[in-house]
Design a protein around this motif. Structure first.
Motif, PDB file in Angstrom:
ATOM      1  N   PHE A   1      -0.599 -10.464  -2.912  1.00  0.00           N
ATOM      2  CA  PHE A   1      -0.021  -9.340  -3.896  1.00  0.00           C
ATOM      3  C   PHE A   1       0.942  -8.528  -3.340  1.00  0.00           C
ATOM      4  O   PHE A   1       1.979  -8.244  -3.706  1.00  0.00           O
ATOM      5  N   SER A   2       0.502  -8.242  -1.898  1.00  0.00           N
ATOM      6  CA  SER A   2       1.464  -7.202  -1.191  1.00  0.00           C
ATOM      7  C   SER A   2       2.623  -7.953  -0.956  1.00  0.00           C
ATOM      8  O   SER A   2       3.811  -7.518  -0.945  1.00  0.00           O
ATOM      9  N   ALA A   3       2.648  -9.033  -0.394  1.00  0.00           N
ATOM     10  CA  ALA A   3       3.856 -10.083  -0.171  1.00  0.00           C
ATOM     11  C   ALA A   3       4.846 -10.188  -1.301  1.00  0.00           C
ATOM     12  O   ALA A   3       5.915 -10.182  -1.164  1.00  0.00           O
ATOM     13  N   MET A   4       3.971 -10.450  -2.334  1.00  0.00           N
ATOM     14  CA  MET A   4       4.793 -10.756  -3.797  1.00  0.00           C
ATOM     15  C   MET A   4       5.547  -9.326  -3.924  1.00  0.00           C
ATOM     16  O   MET A   4       6.783  -9.399  -4.373  1.00  0.00           O
TER      17      MET A   4
ATOM     18  N   LYS B   1       0.210  -0.516   7.457  1.00  0.00           N
ATOM     19  CA  LYS B   1       0.323  -0.692   6.124  1.00  0.00           C
ATOM     20  C   LYS B   1       1.283   0.030   5.593  1.00  0.00           C
ATOM     21  O   LYS B   1       1.364   1.399   5.623  1.00  0.00           O
ATOM     22  N   SER B   2       2.136  -0.528   4.536  1.00  0.00           N
ATOM     23  CA  SER B   2       3.108   0.142   3.873  1.00  0.00           C
ATOM     24  C   SER B   2       2.371   0.829   2.647  1.00  0.00           C
ATOM     25  O   SER B   2       1.454   0.430   2.243  1.00  0.00           O
ATOM     26  N   ALA B   3       3.269   1.425   1.806  1.00  0.00           N
ATOM     27  CA  ALA B   3       2.537   2.258   0.509  1.00  0.00           C
ATOM     28  C   ALA B   3       2.359   0.911  -0.320  1.00  0.00           C
ATOM     29  O   ALA B   3       1.361   1.313  -1.005  1.00  0.00           O
TER      30      ALA B   3
ATOM     31  N   ASP C   1      -1.621   0.371  -2.131  1.00  0.00           N
ATOM     32  CA  ASP C   1      -1.792   0.379  -3.269  1.00  0.00           C
ATOM     33  C   ASP C   1      -2.514  -0.764  -3.855  1.00  0.00           C
ATOM     34  O   ASP C   1      -3.430  -1.059  -4.656  1.00  0.00           O
ATOM     35  N   VAL C   2      -2.031  -2.011  -3.132  1.00  0.00           N
ATOM     36  CA  VAL C   2      -2.560  -3.226  -3.416  1.00  0.00           C
ATOM     37  C   VAL C   2      -4.036  -3.265  -2.974  1.00  0.00           C
ATOM     38  O   VAL C   2      -4.919  -3.740  -3.853  1.00  0.00           O
ATOM     39  N   LEU C   3      -4.161  -2.630  -1.947  1.00  0.00           N
ATOM     40  CA  LEU C   3      -5.644  -2.708  -1.107  1.00  0.00           C
ATOM     41  C   LEU C   3      -6.668  -2.013  -2.302  1.00  0.00           C
ATOM     42  O   LEU C   3      -7.834  -2.318  -2.599  1.00  0.00           O
ATOM     43  N   ALA C   4      -5.878  -0.698  -2.630  1.00  0.00           N
ATOM     44  CA  ALA C   4      -6.655   0.005  -3.732  1.00  0.00           C
ATOM     45  C   ALA C   4      -7.193  -0.812  -5.078  1.00  0.00           C
ATOM     46  O   ALA C   4      -8.389  -0.798  -5.483  1.00  0.00           O
ATOM     47  N   LEU C   5      -6.202  -1.531  -5.557  1.00  0.00           N
ATOM     48  CA  LEU C   5      -6.488  -2.440  -6.586  1.00  0.00           C
ATOM     49  C   LEU C   5      -7.470  -3.676  -6.168  1.00  0.00           C
ATOM     50  O   LEU C   5      -8.287  -3.822  -7.269  1.00  0.00           O
TER      51      LEU C   5
ATOM     52  N   MET D   1     -14.510  -9.462   3.507  1.00  0.00           N
ATOM     53  CA  MET D   1     -14.170  -8.158   3.768  1.00  0.00           C
ATOM     54  C   MET D   1     -12.774  -7.762   3.601  1.00  0.00           C
ATOM     55  O   MET D   1     -11.716  -8.454   4.003  1.00  0.00           O
ATOM     56  N   LEU D   2     -12.264  -6.841   2.675  1.00  0.00           N
ATOM     57  CA  LEU D   2     -11.032  -6.472   2.676  1.00  0.00           C
ATOM     58  C   LEU D   2     -10.331  -5.715   3.688  1.00  0.00           C
ATOM     59  O   LEU D   2      -9.294  -5.814   4.173  1.00  0.00           O
ATOM     60  N   GLU D   3     -11.175  -5.099   4.492  1.00  0.00           N
ATOM     61  CA  GLU D   3     -10.778  -4.284   5.303  1.00  0.00           C
ATOM     62  C   GLU D   3     -11.383  -4.499   6.827  1.00  0.00           C
ATOM     63  O   GLU D   3     -12.553  -4.771   6.766  1.00  0.00           O
TER      64      GLU D   3
END
Ligand code: FAD
Ligand code: DLZ
Ligand code: SF4
Length: 512
Positions: free
Chosen positions: A52-55, A201-203, A207-211, A222-224
């Motif tokens: 998602f972040s790369a997209m 991590k960019s903004a 956002d993507v990590l929160a989603l 693990m996400l993080e």
């Protein structure tokens, strides 16, 4: 004419066929985050976040170049949740007259796209994926009439076609095609992974990590911490870091496994390459340049190039050559349910627990862990081939069916009946003991065949071979295996098979 140009999460390259000849005044490029793709297998949260972040970064880069972009976020209120739904909604809202796509990496999605012409009543132009170095037709021509499709011979053709490590005389650089005899050393005592790049991590990434945290925290993994590259620029930094600092030792320690060290000298570029942030030819050329500049030895460079120019292209060729029938194969009738330790439940087998830990933490484990630990165990224990494939497709950030399936079903599980592997990659605890320091920390003993503390891989190895004796006894690449078994006394043979049955029972009970 106005074209809707759909770009998938694993197609993030400016050179993509469907991004060429774009009419910026009328065409619209669409990228969409859809629940169907994010959940058809329970993808690792890091994989979803990476994509998602790369997209989002890729869409922003296109927009900055003046390309009209329609970006659908997962939580947009009107998001229909599927590629088909989003294409239908877009062509209706934008009044598109045609849909342009680059062929996807999965048969399921290709069939879906082919169906749009009829279901959505619109012309659909499916273009070839020119990021790959062998076309479907070239692979088919190479495969035509061959009894065995051996990667090594395909690879030699690719070296010649692309003039990689080829001298002016037409001979392979150094005189040999393959330097594996110099590779694959066991780990040195106390060996540590050299430091790796961690990207800030960019903004967008935040956002993507929160989603992803909100929507997918029930998926395994693990996400993080999250340090993935999410742009081409960052992916190129990864590649340069690898070529400069790690490539020289890549060949030597390609098959080594060290507790607590998931990466060692591996490149970690597969996620970026498969998503389109890197291209295969530029990688091979950079590796070759390092050799020509005297910065990396030939055994390392040739071994690395073989993985990309050889294995990766060959694996893709096999997938498209044999699908959809390939996906239904199960040569060894492997049907046992996948034990819960693949999803992180405890097991006393240190090697398996360690490979699963790396997978859980990083959405990554290196090739030999995938092949000779989790894959080998699945092979020996006869685990259900579809369940195993689903696991590999879900848990690795580089996994798409075109590359996951032939590696899992063909290479690791011998489920394709010997197309990819000429003999099963079956190994006892002895191999794992030689190539890792895992056994030192295990409650099992790799030198024992039977008894409470015997390494489960040992008896399972023999049991597997004997279970499938009708297939493997005549295999010319396994000449000494059955003669060793035949020399065991009948009581020993019986004890081994009893031990294997006990391990399988413990596996089912969750106590192995
Ligand atoms: P390195 O060890 O540094 O190798 C360099 C590159 O070579 C990789 O980035 C990759 O692009 C390529 N490569 C190496 N081996 C293969 C191979 N067998 N097939 C295709 N490409 C290869 N690779 C995937 O990209 N996606 C998958 O879903 C995947 N599933 C696998 C499942 C199993 C059971 C096995 C045994 C292997 C699988 N592989 C898969 C291949 C390989 O394990 C990964 O490409 C590699 O571990 C990625 O890590 P790396 O980038 O550090 O690779
Ligand atoms: C793997 C994946 C995920 C998790 N999510 C998306 C998505 O939301 N949107 C998208 O375009 N692609 C996604 N993908 C990748 C697709 O599943 C992939 O393109 C197909 O499997 C074909 O390779
Ligand atoms: Fe794995 Fe067997 Fe070694 Fe334990 S003893 S780490 S189970 S190979």
């Amino acid at each position: 004419m106005s074209a809707l140009r759909l770009i998938l999460a694993d197609q993030l390259s400016e050179s993509l066929a469907s991004l060429q000849e774009i009419d910026k005044a009328h065409d619209v490029v669409m990228l969409c985050e859809v629940m169907e793709e994010a959940s058809y297998v329970p993808h690792h949260p890091k994989k979803i976040a990476f994509l998602f972040s790369a997209m989002r970064h890729f869409a922003a880069e296109l927009a900055a170049c003046g390309v009209p972009v329609r970006y659908v976020k997962l939580d947009d209120v009107n998001n229909t949740g599927s590629f088909s739904g989003e294409v239908q909604r877009a062509i209706h809202e934008l009044k598109s007259s045609t849909v342009v796509v680059t062929e996807p990496g999965e048969y399921r999605v290709l069939e879906m796209m082919k169906g749009w012409q009829k279901t959505l009543n619109i012309p659909v132009d499916i273009l070839p994926d020119t990021r790959f170095l062998a076309t479907h037709a070239e692979f088919a021509a190479w495969a035509d009439g061959k009894k065995q499709l051996r990667m090594e011979f395909f690879y030699r053709e690719m070296r010649k076609n692309y003039s990689i490590l080829i001298e002016n005389s037409g001979k392979p650089t150094g005189g040999d095609w393959n330097y594996d005899k110099d590779n694959r050393k066991p780990p040195k005592a106390g060996m540590k992974s050299p430091p790796r790049i961690r990207h800030k991590k960019s903004a967008i990434t935040k956002d993507v990590l929160a989603l992803v945290n909100e929507r997918f925290s029930h998926h395994f993994g693990m996400l993080e911490p999250f340090h993935f590259a999410v742009t081409r620029e960052q992916a190129l930094m990864e590649l340069d870091h690898f070529v400069t600092h790690l490539l020289p030792n890549f060949g030597d320690y390609q098959d080594a496994m060290v507790a607590g060290e998931p990466f060692l000298y591996h490149s970690l570029i597969s996620s970026y390459l498969n998503a389109g942030l890197l291209l295969p030819l530029e990688i091979c050329q950079k590796a070759e340049a390092a050799y020509r500049a005297g910065k990396a030895p030939l055994n390392a460079v040739e071994g690395f190039i073989r993985q990309i120019l050889g294995w990766r292209e060959y694996i893709r060729g096999i997938y498209w050559h044999f699908m959809p029938e390939y996906g239904e194969r199960n040569m060894l009738n492997a049907t046992r349910p996948l034990p819960k330790f693949y999803w992180g439940e405890p097991t006393h087998m240190f090697c398996v627990a360690e490979a699963v830990r790396h997978t859980r933490d990083h959405a990554y484990s290196h090739h030999i862990q995938r092949l000779m630990i989790t894959g080998n165990f699945a092979l020996l224990a006869g685990l259900d081939v579809k369940a195993v494939q689903k696991w590999y497709l879900a848990v690795y950030s580089d996994a798409y069916e075109w590359v996951e399936m032939p590696n899992t079903l063909g290479m690791a599980l011998f489920g394709d009946g010997g197309v990819v592997a000429s003999k099963p990659y079956a190994a006892s605890g002895k191999y794992i003991h030689r190539m890792s320091n895992y056994c030192e920390q295990c409650r099992y003993d790799p030198d024992e065949m039977t008894g409470e503390t015997a390494c489960p891989f040992n008896a399972l190895y023999w049991d597997f071979l004997v279970r499938h004796e009708n297939i493997f006894r005549g295999n010319q690449r396994m000449p000494y295996v059955f003669s060793t078994w035949d020399k065991f006394a009948p009581e020993k043979q019986q004890a081994i098979r009893k031990q294997a049955a006990l391990s399988l029972q413990k596996m089912a009970e969750g106590t192995l």
